[in-house]
Scaffold this active site. Structure first.
Site, mmCIF file in Angstrom:
data_model
loop_
_atom_site.group_PDB
_atom_site.id
_atom_site.type_symbol
_atom_site.label_atom_id
_atom_site.label_comp_id
_atom_site.label_asym_id
_atom_site.label_seq_id
_atom_site.Cartn_x
_atom_site.Cartn_y
_atom_site.Cartn_z
ATOM 1 N N CYS A 12 0.922 -1.160 0.027
ATOM 2 C CA CYS A 12 -0.020 0.051 -0.087
ATOM 3 C C CYS A 12 0.853 1.189 -0.117
ATOM 4 O O CYS A 12 2.148 1.128 0.001
ATOM 5 C CB CYS A 12 -0.907 -0.076 1.171
ATOM 6 S SG CYS A 12 -2.383 1.015 0.896
ATOM 7 N N CYS A 88 -4.191 -0.814 -2.505
ATOM 8 C CA CYS A 88 -4.902 0.345 -2.543
ATOM 9 C C CYS A 88 -4.428 0.997 -3.807
ATOM 10 O O CYS A 88 -3.592 0.425 -4.733
ATOM 11 C CB CYS A 88 -4.281 1.056 -1.404
ATOM 12 S SG CYS A 88 -2.484 1.715 -1.517
ATOM 13 N N CYS A 96 6.330 -0.214 -9.566
ATOM 14 C CA CYS A 96 7.193 -1.355 -8.372
ATOM 15 C C CYS A 96 8.578 -1.638 -8.600
ATOM 16 O O CYS A 96 8.785 -1.661 -9.823
ATOM 17 C CB CYS A 96 6.018 -2.438 -8.241
ATOM 18 S SG CYS A 96 4.496 -1.995 -7.513
#
Length: 161
Positions: A12, A88, A96
């Site tokens: 998140c 989220c 990422c």
């Protein structure tokens, strides 16, 4: 006979609520198949007290809980992740890091319960709603053949519950 435990990382933005709840649910899942972890792209300074309470009620050692960066899990000495789930919308859209071992990934989006304004009861209800949603998905995940699970199947869990 020792059963393989699968490492699952919940991501998140701030790693203070949803991802913490995911970590607690996976780590305390009655199947014993999962070992939960959590992190954030821009971690906060503390874990939300409602998330801490949920983790405590689940039986997780809350001394282990802290907001941390996802960079912790790309280091060479970090546990290898089998699954990575963003919980989220912000983390789902962010770039990422490269995850060693090519773990299976999915997005299970939930509204941020820490943003709920209102009474104590309304705030707790928002956290419980996220907990119940994550629990349903983790229960489905744990019932599947984890060694054969792909990203499409992992993502589909979000629409099944």
């Amino acid at each position: 006979m020792n059963m393989k435990q699968y490492n699952i990382l919940f991501l998140c933005t701030h790693n203070s609520a949803r991802s913490i709840i995911g970590e607690a649910l996976a780590s305390t899942h009655p199947s014993g198949k999962l070992r939960g972890f959590s992190a954030g792209s821009t971690p906060g300074t503390s874990v939300n007290p409602y998330a801490v309470q949920i983790a405590k009620e689940l039986g997780l050692d809350i001394a282990l809980l802290k907001s941390k960066s996802w960079d912790v899990y790309v280091k060479s000495d970090a546990p290898k992740m089998d699954f990575i789930i963003t919980v989220c919308d912000n983390a789902a859209g962010e770039q990422c890091p490269f995850w060693p071992g090519q773990p299976t990934t999915a997005h299970w989006g939930f509204p941020d319960p820490s943003q709920v304004q209102g009474t104590e009861l309304e705030k707790k209800a928002a956290f419980n709603e996220v907990m119940n949603g994550l629990k349903k998905r983790i229960d489905i995940l744990a019932s599947m053949p984890l060694d054969k699970l792909d990203s499409m199947s992992l993502k589909a869990i979000h629409t099944q519950s």
